[in-house]
Design a protein around this motif. Structure first.
Motif, PDB file in Angstrom:
ATOM      1  N   SER A  75       1.934 -13.706  -7.282  1.00 29.57           N
ATOM      2  CA  SER A  75       1.043 -14.555  -8.076  1.00 29.57           C
ATOM      3  C   SER A  75      -0.296 -14.754  -7.372  1.00 29.57           C
ATOM      4  CB  SER A  75       1.705 -15.912  -8.328  1.00 29.57           C
ATOM      5  OG  SER A  75       2.925 -15.767  -9.017  1.00 29.57           O
ATOM      6  N   GLY A  76      -1.352 -14.888  -8.178  1.00 30.56           N
ATOM      7  CA  GLY A  76      -2.659 -15.234  -7.668  1.00 30.56           C
ATOM      8  C   GLY A  76      -3.303 -14.193  -6.780  1.00 30.56           C
ATOM      9  N   ASN A  77      -3.164 -12.890  -7.114  1.00 25.83           N
ATOM     10  CA  ASN A  77      -3.734 -11.831  -6.282  1.00 25.83           C
ATOM     11  C   ASN A  77      -4.651 -10.887  -7.057  1.00 25.83           C
ATOM     12  OD1 ASN A  77      -2.521 -12.476  -3.724  1.00 25.83           O
ATOM     13  ND2 ASN A  77      -0.564 -11.767  -4.561  1.00 25.83           N
ATOM     14  N   ASN A  78      -5.155 -11.336  -8.224  1.00 26.29           N
ATOM     15  CA  ASN A  78      -6.105 -10.546  -9.036  1.00 26.29           C
ATOM     16  C   ASN A  78      -5.533  -9.202  -9.471  1.00 26.29           C
ATOM     17  OD1 ASN A  78      -8.081 -12.562  -8.752  1.00 26.29           O
ATOM     18  ND2 ASN A  78      -8.856 -11.655  -6.861  1.00 26.29           N
ATOM     19  N   LEU A  79      -4.248  -9.119  -9.690  1.00 24.83           N
ATOM     20  CA  LEU A  79      -3.639  -7.857 -10.127  1.00 24.83           C
ATOM     21  C   LEU A  79      -4.005  -7.575 -11.581  1.00 24.83           C
ATOM     22  CD1 LEU A  79      -0.081  -8.167  -8.554  1.00 24.83           C
ATOM     23  CD2 LEU A  79      -2.115  -7.088  -7.603  1.00 24.83           C
ATOM     24  N   GLU A  80      -4.316  -6.315 -11.876  1.00 25.25           N
ATOM     25  CA  GLU A  80      -4.702  -5.897 -13.221  1.00 25.25           C
ATOM     26  C   GLU A  80      -3.631  -5.072 -13.921  1.00 25.25           C
ATOM     27  OE1 GLU A  80      -8.341  -3.837 -12.731  1.00 25.25           O
ATOM     28  OE2 GLU A  80      -9.501  -5.628 -12.186  1.00 25.25           O
ATOM     29  N   ASP A  81      -2.660  -4.561 -13.187  1.00 26.06           N
ATOM     30  CA  ASP A  81      -1.584  -3.774 -13.794  1.00 26.06           C
ATOM     31  C   ASP A  81      -0.335  -3.907 -12.933  1.00 26.06           C
ATOM     32  OD1 ASP A  81      -1.433  -1.391 -11.808  1.00 26.06           O
ATOM     33  OD2 ASP A  81      -3.561  -1.491 -12.332  1.00 26.06           O
ATOM     34  N   LEU A  82       0.765  -3.413 -13.468  1.00 24.91           N
ATOM     35  CA  LEU A  82       2.065  -3.504 -12.793  1.00 24.91           C
ATOM     36  C   LEU A  82       2.652  -2.129 -12.506  1.00 24.91           C
ATOM     37  CD1 LEU A  82       3.629  -6.373 -14.958  1.00 24.91           C
ATOM     38  CD2 LEU A  82       2.442  -6.595 -12.777  1.00 24.91           C
ATOM     39  N   GLN A  83       1.833  -1.108 -12.500  1.00 28.69           N
ATOM     40  CA  GLN A  83       2.335   0.244 -12.308  1.00 28.69           C
ATOM     41  C   GLN A  83       2.980   0.431 -10.930  1.00 28.69           C
ATOM     42  OE1 GLN A  83       2.610   2.467 -14.603  1.00 28.69           O
ATOM     43  NE2 GLN A  83       1.531   1.286 -16.167  1.00 28.69           N
ATOM     44  N   ASP A  84       2.491  -0.286  -9.916  1.00 25.05           N
ATOM     45  CA  ASP A  84       3.043  -0.121  -8.571  1.00 25.05           C
ATOM     46  C   ASP A  84       4.488  -0.593  -8.473  1.00 25.05           C
ATOM     47  OD1 ASP A  84       0.613   0.868  -7.720  1.00 25.05           O
ATOM     48  OD2 ASP A  84      -0.140  -1.095  -7.103  1.00 25.05           O
ATOM     49  N   PHE A  85       4.942  -1.424  -9.408  1.00 22.73           N
ATOM     50  CA  PHE A  85       6.271  -2.034  -9.304  1.00 22.73           C
ATOM     51  C   PHE A  85       7.289  -1.431 -10.252  1.00 22.73           C
ATOM     52  CE2 PHE A  85       3.019  -5.522  -8.876  1.00 22.73           C
ATOM     53  CZ  PHE A  85       2.927  -5.440  -7.498  1.00 22.73           C
ATOM     54  N   ARG A  86       6.959  -0.369 -10.940  1.00 18.11           N
ATOM     55  CA  ARG A  86       7.888   0.204 -11.915  1.00 18.11           C
ATOM     56  C   ARG A  86       9.148   0.752 -11.261  1.00 18.11           C
ATOM     57  NH1 ARG A  86       5.082   3.804 -16.486  1.00 18.11           N
ATOM     58  NH2 ARG A  86       7.221   3.559 -17.232  1.00 18.11           N
ATOM     59  N   CYS A  87       9.057   1.142 -10.003  1.00 22.65           N
ATOM     60  CA  CYS A  87      10.221   1.718  -9.322  1.00 22.65           C
ATOM     61  C   CYS A  87      11.209   0.664  -8.839  1.00 22.65           C
ATOM     62  CB  CYS A  87       9.760   2.571  -8.142  1.00 22.65           C
ATOM     63  SG  CYS A  87       8.850   1.657  -6.882  1.00 22.65           S
ATOM     64  N   LEU A  88      10.873  -0.607  -8.923  1.00 25.73           N
ATOM     65  CA  LEU A  88      11.748  -1.676  -8.419  1.00 25.73           C
ATOM     66  C   LEU A  88      12.811  -1.986  -9.471  1.00 25.73           C
ATOM     67  CD1 LEU A  88       9.004  -3.997  -6.847  1.00 25.73           C
ATOM     68  CD2 LEU A  88      10.400  -2.257  -5.704  1.00 25.73           C
ATOM     69  N   GLY A  89      13.810  -1.147  -9.536  1.00 24.50           N
ATOM     70  CA  GLY A  89      14.829  -1.295 -10.576  1.00 24.50           C
ATOM     71  C   GLY A  89      15.832  -2.397 -10.348  1.00 24.50           C
ATOM     72  N   GLN A  90      15.857  -3.003  -9.154  1.00 25.39           N
ATOM     73  CA  GLN A  90      16.834  -4.052  -8.860  1.00 25.39           C
ATOM     74  C   GLN A  90      16.267  -5.463  -8.999  1.00 25.39           C
ATOM     75  OE1 GLN A  90      20.011  -3.205  -8.307  1.00 25.39           O
ATOM     76  NE2 GLN A  90      19.367  -1.068  -8.558  1.00 25.39           N
ATOM     77  N   LEU A  91      15.047  -5.590  -9.471  1.00 23.71           N
ATOM     78  CA  LEU A  91      14.425  -6.913  -9.564  1.00 23.71           C
ATOM     79  C   LEU A  91      15.164  -7.789 -10.566  1.00 23.71           C
ATOM     80  CD1 LEU A  91      10.528  -6.505  -9.566  1.00 23.71           C
ATOM     81  CD2 LEU A  91      11.962  -7.542  -7.816  1.00 23.71           C
ATOM     82  N   GLU A 111       1.846  -1.925 -21.440  1.00 25.13           N
ATOM     83  CA  GLU A 111       2.243  -1.613 -20.069  1.00 25.13           C
ATOM     84  C   GLU A 111       3.365  -2.547 -19.615  1.00 25.13           C
ATOM     85  OE1 GLU A 111      -0.179  -1.097 -15.936  1.00 25.13           O
ATOM     86  OE2 GLU A 111      -0.134  -3.082 -16.852  1.00 25.13           O
ATOM     87  N   LEU A 112       3.253  -3.828 -19.969  1.00 25.16           N
ATOM     88  CA  LEU A 112       4.311  -4.778 -19.623  1.00 25.16           C
ATOM     89  C   LEU A 112       5.636  -4.369 -20.252  1.00 25.16           C
ATOM     90  CD1 LEU A 112       5.202  -7.464 -18.346  1.00 25.16           C
ATOM     91  CD2 LEU A 112       4.452  -8.597 -20.448  1.00 25.16           C
ATOM     92  N   ALA A 113       5.601  -3.907 -21.502  1.00 26.02           N
ATOM     93  CA  ALA A 113       6.833  -3.474 -22.160  1.00 26.02           C
ATOM     94  C   ALA A 113       7.446  -2.276 -21.448  1.00 26.02           C
ATOM     95  CB  ALA A 113       6.533  -3.139 -23.620  1.00 26.02           C
ATOM     96  N   GLN A 114       6.623  -1.339 -21.002  1.00 26.56           N
ATOM     97  CA  GLN A 114       7.144  -0.178 -20.286  1.00 26.56           C
ATOM     98  C   GLN A 114       7.787  -0.583 -18.965  1.00 26.56           C
ATOM     99  OE1 GLN A 114       3.784   2.419 -19.901  1.00 26.56           O
ATOM    100  NE2 GLN A 114       3.683   2.893 -22.085  1.00 26.56           N
ATOM    101  N   VAL A 115       7.179  -1.535 -18.256  1.00 27.18           N
ATOM    102  CA  VAL A 115       7.725  -1.967 -16.967  1.00 27.18           C
ATOM    103  C   VAL A 115       9.028  -2.739 -17.167  1.00 27.18           C
ATOM    104  CG1 VAL A 115       7.308  -3.405 -14.944  1.00 27.18           C
ATOM    105  CG2 VAL A 115       5.469  -1.976 -15.852  1.00 27.18           C
ATOM    106  N   LEU A 116       9.049  -3.633 -18.155  1.00 23.41           N
ATOM    107  CA  LEU A 116      10.252  -4.439 -18.379  1.00 23.41           C
ATOM    108  C   LEU A 116      11.428  -3.577 -18.837  1.00 23.41           C
ATOM    109  CD1 LEU A 116       8.831  -7.649 -20.099  1.00 23.41           C
ATOM    110  CD2 LEU A 116       9.477  -7.314 -17.713  1.00 23.41           C
ATOM    111  N   THR A 117      11.159  -2.452 -19.435  1.00 30.28           N
ATOM    112  CA  THR A 117      12.247  -1.562 -19.848  1.00 30.28           C
ATOM    113  C   THR A 117      13.043  -1.061 -18.659  1.00 30.28           C
ATOM    114  OG1 THR A 117      10.937  -0.868 -21.765  1.00 30.28           O
ATOM    115  CG2 THR A 117      12.771   0.544 -21.127  1.00 30.28           C
ATOM    116  N   GLY A 118      12.382  -0.854 -17.506  1.00 28.35           N
ATOM    117  CA  GLY A 118      13.082  -0.382 -16.317  1.00 28.35           C
ATOM    118  C   GLY A 118      13.743  -1.476 -15.504  1.00 28.35           C
ATOM    119  N   TRP A 119      13.414  -2.741 -15.778  1.00 29.80           N
ATOM    120  CA  TRP A 119      14.008  -3.863 -15.027  1.00 29.80           C
ATOM    121  C   TRP A 119      15.157  -4.441 -15.857  1.00 29.80           C
ATOM    122  CZ3 TRP A 119       8.774  -6.642 -13.567  1.00 29.80           C
ATOM    123  CH2 TRP A 119       8.074  -5.837 -12.660  1.00 29.80           C
ATOM    124  N   VAL A 120      16.279  -3.796 -15.806  1.00 29.87           N
ATOM    125  CA  VAL A 120      17.409  -4.178 -16.668  1.00 29.87           C
ATOM    126  C   VAL A 120      18.142  -5.412 -16.152  1.00 29.87           C
ATOM    127  CG1 VAL A 120      17.733  -1.839 -17.514  1.00 29.87           C
ATOM    128  CG2 VAL A 120      18.884  -2.543 -15.408  1.00 29.87           C
TER     129      VAL A 120
END
Length: 453
Positions: free
Chosen positions: A155-171, A186-195
């Motif tokens: 939080s609070g780090n001026n992030l503009e996208d979540l592409q760096d975290f798509r590989c974190l499947g255990q979150l 983009e959020l929908a694509q990332v949330l699809t991998g965080w089951v």
């Protein structure tokens, strides 16, 4: 300047108490927790005697560099938030580290975490970054944490996208509030991998201001239980999932229609054989197959027959006045030539004609001016008593027969107006079903002869 040393640990009694006559080395080996938060510490000295240290609290100090922790092979929790650290380093030997707290520091790049094989929680929120910059992540460190990391706070780090975290499947918990996220796709694509994700914090991002933000995010993740600090109702989730399924079905249906050549997304009437309205039209007019007009439901309105010159008369579904018919017979419109003695509302002189007709009606034997109130009530009673003896068709018979002769041009009827549509004038033989069904209660109410008045 305050240094964290062995002597300082021996003097502080906030952790495990030292036994009487216990050697210092034995006491230091026995320590598992050290509490040195808010001590104005700015440097970590050699603490290699604390072999069994597992939890170290050093938050709210002035530490600028992570050092001298290579000895802590059993360390599992490290609290270093709210310090002056600007680089993540010297943590590669902490193989058992599970929770790392580095929030509110001056870190610009998240790196040096690729050796932490058991790290489950990483808290690196609210870094004091230079103006206009955002927190960066080393791909090697993020990829190394993909198999174990369960909690991530950025939080609070001026992030503009979540592409760096798509590989974190255990979150299962992800906090990214107060950033610059605005892309819902983009959020929908990332949330699809965080089951396994059950907690999500996105408040303070531009995407939160979009329409139906909360509903859309709930639909994106089936495992989500808490969104922005509020629990998700299962009833609401089921409703939203059903709404999404119906929306997708409608979208696929529109795509199929476009592929079949229906560009405006509406289906021709001929392609809906099961529609009861279509069945009624075909049964009424005897039309089916290619002879039936291929018109969309929205365009099936009253249209003059003269606007359809390419279709022969026998293949058109028209009424006696030359109008394209709907599934329900529309109200009959006046012919092009006005009826004799017909008063058009709003025309000059219409008011005077109406008053003249009204004056003549008052002199009739059954008018209210001639009869008294008692006679009028008696006459009304007789009329009401006589009404059930006659059906509606009997009452309409004179008007029905008269205007049927007008429309088909039989002898004895009023001559056909000359400005009627040519197909009507040139085709005296119309379908009997059309003649019978077009003259209904509405026709008797609209075509009023002056003699009746």
């Amino acid at each position: 300047m305050v240094r964290l040393t062995i002597d300082l640990i021996a003097r502080v009694n906030t952790h495990t108490k030292r036994k009487r006559d216990e050697p210092l080395s034995q006491y230091l080996r026995r320590l598992t927790h050290l509490y040195f938060q808010e001590r104005h510490i700015d440097e970590i000295d050699d603490l290699s005697l604390c072999k069994n240290l597992s939890v170290l609290y050093l938050y709210d100090n002035r530490i600028a560099r992570i050092q001298n922790l290579h000895f802590a092979s059993n360390l599992t929790h490290l609290y270093l938030q709210n310090n002056l650290i600007n680089k993540i380093e010297n943590l590669s030997l902490l193989r058992r580290l599970e929770k790392l707290y580095l929030g509110s520091n001056e870190i610009t790049v998240v790196e040096g975490l690729d050796k932490l094989e058991n790290l489950k929680e990483l808290h690196i929120e609210n870094q004091r970054l230079p103006p206009g910059e955002k927190l960066l992540f080393d791909p090697r460190s993020i990829q190394a944490l993909s198999a174990t990391l369960c909690v991530l706070n950025v939080s609070g780090n001026n992030l503009e996208d979540l592409q760096d975290f798509r590989c974190l499947g255990q979150l299962n918990q992800f906090m990214a509030a107060d950033n610059q996220l605005e892309d819902m796709k983009e959020l929908a694509q990332v949330l699809t991998g965080w089951v396994q994700l059950w907690r999500l914090e996105l408040v303070g991002n531009p995407l939160c201001r979009k329409a139906k933000y909360r509903d859309r995010v709930i639909v994106m993740s089936a495992s989500l239980e808490v969104l922005d600090g509020k629990e998700i109702n299962e009833t609401a989730r089921k409703f939203l999932l059903s709404w999404k399924a119906n929306k997708e079905a409608r979208r696929r249906q529109r795509e199929d229609r476009k592929k079949n050549g229906d560009a405006d997304g509406t289906r021709p009437l001929d392609s809906e054989p099961a529609d009861p309205e279509i069945a009624f039209l075909r049964k009424l007019f005897g039309q089916s197959g290619p002879n039936f007009p291929m018109m969309t439901r929205d365009s099936l309105r009253l249209q003059p027959l003269l606007q359809l010159p390419s279709m022969p008369l026998e293949d058109q579904t028209v009424d006696e006045l030359g109008n394209v018919a709907r599934c329900e017979l529309p109200p009959l419109q006046l012919p092009h030539a006005p009826l004799r003695n017909y008063i058009m509302p709003g025309l000059p002189g219409a008011r005077k004609q109406f008053e003249a007709i009204l004056a003549r009606s008052r002199s009739l034997p059954g008018s209210a001016d001639v009869m008294g109130r008692g006679d009028m009530l008696a006459q009304k009673t007789e009329i009401i008593a006589e009404l059930p003896k006659k059906s509606l068709s009997d009452l309409q018979a004179p008007i029905r027969s008269r205007y049927a002769r007008i429309l088909v041009g039989e002898p004895g009827g009023t001559p056909i107006p000359r400005d009627l549509p040519p197909p009507i004038r040139s085709s005296p033989v119309l379908r009997p079903s059309l003649q019978a069904k077009a003259i209904d209660v509405r026709s008797s109410n609209q075509f009023v002869d002056s003699k009746v008045l």
